[in-house]
Design an enzyme around this catalytic site. Structure first.
Site, PDB file in Angstrom:
ATOM      1  N   ALA A  90       0.867  -1.175   0.000  1.00 27.52           N
ATOM      2  CA  ALA A  90       0.000   0.000   0.000  1.00 27.52           C
ATOM      3  C   ALA A  90       0.907   1.229   0.000  1.00 27.52           C
ATOM      4  O   ALA A  90       2.083   1.141   0.367  1.00 27.52           O
ATOM      5  CB  ALA A  90      -0.889  -0.017   1.240  1.00 27.52           C
ATOM      6  N   GLY A 133       0.767  -4.987   0.848  1.00 23.99           N
ATOM      7  CA  GLY A 133      -0.375  -5.031  -0.060  1.00 23.99           C
ATOM      8  C   GLY A 133      -0.059  -5.726  -1.379  1.00 23.99           C
ATOM      9  O   GLY A 133      -0.956  -6.266  -2.019  1.00 23.99           O
ATOM     10  N   GLU A 178      -0.475  -9.299  -0.637  1.00 21.69           N
ATOM     11  CA  GLU A 178      -1.921  -9.509  -0.459  1.00 21.69           C
ATOM     12  C   GLU A 178      -2.650  -9.508  -1.801  1.00 21.69           C
ATOM     13  O   GLU A 178      -3.586 -10.290  -2.015  1.00 21.69           O
ATOM     14  CB  GLU A 178      -2.485  -8.416   0.458  1.00 21.69           C
ATOM     15  CG  GLU A 178      -1.927  -8.528   1.868  1.00 21.69           C
ATOM     16  CD  GLU A 178      -2.294  -7.355   2.757  1.00 21.69           C
ATOM     17  OE1 GLU A 178      -2.146  -6.203   2.320  1.00 21.69           O
ATOM     18  OE2 GLU A 178      -2.721  -7.602   3.892  1.00 21.69           O
ATOM     19  N   GLU A 227       4.507  -5.084   7.298  1.00 21.34           N
ATOM     20  CA  GLU A 227       3.766  -4.020   7.996  1.00 21.34           C
ATOM     21  C   GLU A 227       4.251  -3.825   9.432  1.00 21.34           C
ATOM     22  O   GLU A 227       4.235  -2.720   9.967  1.00 21.34           O
ATOM     23  CB  GLU A 227       2.262  -4.335   7.996  1.00 21.34           C
ATOM     24  CG  GLU A 227       1.587  -4.206   6.641  1.00 21.34           C
ATOM     25  CD  GLU A 227       1.635  -5.468   5.790  1.00 21.34           C
ATOM     26  OE1 GLU A 227       2.386  -6.410   6.136  1.00 21.34           O
ATOM     27  OE2 GLU A 227       0.919  -5.509   4.775  1.00 21.34           O
TER      28      GLU A 227
HETATM   29  N1  CAA Z   1       4.623   3.207  -0.497  1.00 18.81           N
HETATM   30  C1  CAA Z   1       5.043   4.381  -1.028  1.00 18.81           C
HETATM   31  N2  CAA Z   1       6.195   4.519  -1.705  1.00 18.81           N
HETATM   32  C2  CAA Z   1       6.960   3.422  -1.842  1.00 18.81           C
HETATM   33  C3  CAA Z   1       6.590   2.178  -1.314  1.00 18.81           C
HETATM   34  C4  CAA Z   1       5.368   2.097  -0.603  1.00 18.81           C
HETATM   35  N3  CAA Z   1       4.908   0.935  -0.104  1.00 18.81           N
HETATM   36  N4  CAA Z   1       7.561   1.296  -1.592  1.00 18.81           N
HETATM   37  C5  CAA Z   1       8.508   1.942  -2.291  1.00 18.81           C
HETATM   38  N5  CAA Z   1       8.144   3.234  -2.441  1.00 18.81           N
HETATM   39  C6  CAA Z   1       8.886   4.311  -3.118  1.00 18.81           C
HETATM   40  C7  CAA Z   1      10.043   4.793  -2.281  1.00 18.81           C
HETATM   41  O1  CAA Z   1       9.598   5.722  -1.307  1.00 18.81           O
HETATM   42  C8  CAA Z   1      10.934   5.402  -3.321  1.00 18.81           C
HETATM   43  O2  CAA Z   1      10.417   6.680  -3.651  1.00 18.81           O
HETATM   44  P1  CAA Z   1      11.378   7.968  -3.734  1.00 18.81           P
HETATM   45  O3  CAA Z   1      12.318   7.651  -4.869  1.00 18.81           O
HETATM   46  O4  CAA Z   1      10.439   9.093  -4.025  1.00 18.81           O
HETATM   47  O5  CAA Z   1      12.078   8.050  -2.444  1.00 18.81           O
HETATM   48  C9  CAA Z   1      10.730   4.498  -4.525  1.00 18.81           C
HETATM   49  O6  CAA Z   1       9.499   3.816  -4.283  1.00 18.81           O
HETATM   50  C10 CAA Z   1      11.827   3.459  -4.672  1.00 18.81           C
HETATM   51  O7  CAA Z   1      11.950   2.762  -3.433  1.00 18.81           O
HETATM   52  P2  CAA Z   1      13.331   2.623  -2.636  1.00 18.81           P
HETATM   53  O8  CAA Z   1      14.233   3.785  -2.937  1.00 18.81           O
HETATM   54  O9  CAA Z   1      13.002   2.368  -1.208  1.00 18.81           O
HETATM   55  O10 CAA Z   1      13.904   1.306  -3.346  1.00 18.81           O
HETATM   56  P3  CAA Z   1      14.876   0.212  -2.701  1.00 18.81           P
HETATM   57  O11 CAA Z   1      15.260  -0.681  -3.847  1.00 18.81           O
HETATM   58  O12 CAA Z   1      15.942   0.862  -1.895  1.00 18.81           O
HETATM   59  O13 CAA Z   1      13.939  -0.619  -1.677  1.00 18.81           O
HETATM   60  C11 CAA Z   1      11.960  -1.783  -0.962  1.00 18.81           C
HETATM   61  C12 CAA Z   1      12.869  -1.361  -2.147  1.00 18.81           C
HETATM   62  C13 CAA Z   1      12.702  -2.740  -0.044  1.00 18.81           C
HETATM   63  C14 CAA Z   1      10.733  -2.471  -1.567  1.00 18.81           C
HETATM   64  C15 CAA Z   1      11.537  -0.540  -0.171  1.00 18.81           C
HETATM   65  O14 CAA Z   1      11.049   0.443  -1.073  1.00 18.81           O
HETATM   66  C16 CAA Z   1      10.493  -0.780   0.859  1.00 18.81           C
HETATM   67  O15 CAA Z   1      10.784  -1.287   1.934  1.00 18.81           O
HETATM   68  N6  CAA Z   1       9.209  -0.408   0.573  1.00 18.81           N
HETATM   69  C17 CAA Z   1       8.128  -0.502   1.513  1.00 18.81           C
HETATM   70  C18 CAA Z   1       7.663  -1.936   1.668  1.00 18.81           C
HETATM   71  C19 CAA Z   1       6.563  -2.009   2.688  1.00 18.81           C
HETATM   72  O16 CAA Z   1       6.723  -1.719   3.853  1.00 18.81           O
HETATM   73  N7  CAA Z   1       5.370  -2.405   2.223  1.00 18.81           N
HETATM   74  C20 CAA Z   1       4.212  -2.555   3.069  1.00 18.81           C
HETATM   75  C21 CAA Z   1       3.398  -1.311   3.005  1.00 18.81           C
HETATM   76  S1  CAA Z   1       2.105  -1.288   4.206  1.00 18.81           S
HETATM   77  C22 CAA Z   1       0.851  -2.167   3.527  1.00 18.81           C
HETATM   78  O17 CAA Z   1       0.925  -2.693   2.429  1.00 18.81           O
HETATM   79  C23 CAA Z   1      -0.414  -2.238   4.367  1.00 18.81           C
HETATM   80  C24 CAA Z   1      -1.382  -3.285   3.949  1.00 18.81           C
HETATM   81  O18 CAA Z   1      -1.364  -4.389   4.422  1.00 18.81           O
HETATM   82  C25 CAA Z   1      -2.427  -2.964   3.006  1.00 18.81           C
END
Ligand code: CAA
Length: 261
Positions: free
Chosen positions: A67, A110, A113, A133
């Protein structure tokens, strides 16, 4: 094809629609606008008689990284509760036609999911699944805890949800969550998913719809209710033209010609 901002749609094979998540700058983070488009495309293809199976994919780097955390970060309880935040994600699970997830790269939160909402998951060796999460102070909210527990069992689901660690395509396959890890030499996971969708699309659409319904019943009913449901729907197949055609074709040693009715 209708044009969208965050997804691409195409028809890669007879009877098959392909939806590609296309928000590369955010690793396909599932923002509300993206999900609105996804739901619109899914609904349109479900209603389109020329489509008999769907494939959902992302990019090589990310199926979807979850998400949209930036969109969620300042939300308040009253807002998410009153607005039924994420409830619209469920639309994907209400469609009649099979949908296959072709997962490469990150399928986190998400994203994991979303894959679990699909009927079949194929993974590339690069796929990285997880419910991270817990690392941002919350829990899965798009069905992850429930569907993951069904898919991989309690102990593993607990481990994944409570530690927030990712798991590999191979683990997902060993645990029965994905049908198959498609080796890169085979031309990629999207091709494998489209080929599988084309096989499904070549069957009687009415039998496919019933088959999807009865397998899903195994996750929603008790065994006794599920068995009764299956038998009744099986009985119902005898009211279809495709049952007559399929069984006649077998007896006459020829290929069936489905009318999908
Ligand atoms: N939401 C918003 N933006 C996201 C995102 C997310 N879930 N995942 C990645 N992005 C964005 C980053 O913020 C970044 O944007 P900027 O360039 O503007 O900073 C861009 O995508 C590229 O990401 P990274 O620079 O972080 O890339 P990376 O290769 O270093 O890392 C990653 C990749 C490990 C996937 C890392 O991006 C990450 O940990 N993302 C979040 C994963 C996460 O926590 N997901 C769960 C979300 S909560 C959820 O989903 C709730 C639910 O159950 C419904």
């Amino acid at each position: 094809e209708k044009q969208y901002e965050f997804i691409l749609t195409s028809r890669p094979a007879e009877g098959v629609a392909l939806i590609t998540l296309n928000r590369p700058k955010a690793l396909n983070a599932l923002s509300t606008p993206l999900f609105t488009e996804l739901n619109d495309a899914v609904k349109r293809f479900d209603e389109d008689d020329s489509v008999r199976a769907l494939v959902l994919t992302g990019s090589d780097r990310a199926f979807a990284a979850g998400a949209d955390i930036k969109e969620m970060k300042d939300k308040q309880f009253s807002e998410v509760f009153k607005g039924k935040f994420l409830e619209s994600w469920g639309l994907l699970t209400t469609i009649r036609k099979p949908i296959i997830a072709a997962v490469s790269g990150y399928a986190l939160g998400g994203g994991c999911e979303l894959a679990l909402m699909c009927d079949i998951i194929l993974a590339s060796p690069s796929a990285k699944f997880g419910q991270p999460e817990i690392n941002i102070g919350v829990i899965p909210g798009g069905g992850g805890s429930q569907r993951l527990a069904h898919a991989i069992g309690k102990s593993r689901a607990m481990e994944i949800v409570l530690t927030g660690r990712n798991f590999t395509a191979q683990e997902a396959s060993d645990w029965g969550m994905v049908s198959r890890v498609v080796p890169d030499e085979e031309g990629g996971v999207v091709k494998a998913a489209v080929d599988m969708a084309a096989v499904i699309a070549s069957k009687s659409a009415i039998a496919v719809q019933a088959g999807k319904e009865v397998v899903n019943a195994a996750f929603e009913h008790t065994l006794a209710e599920g068995l009764r449901y299956e038998r009744r729907l099986f009985h119902g197949m005898f009211a279809t033209k495709d049952q007559k055609e399929g069984m006649s074709a077998f007896a006459e040693k020829r290929q069936p010609k489905w009318s999908h009715s």
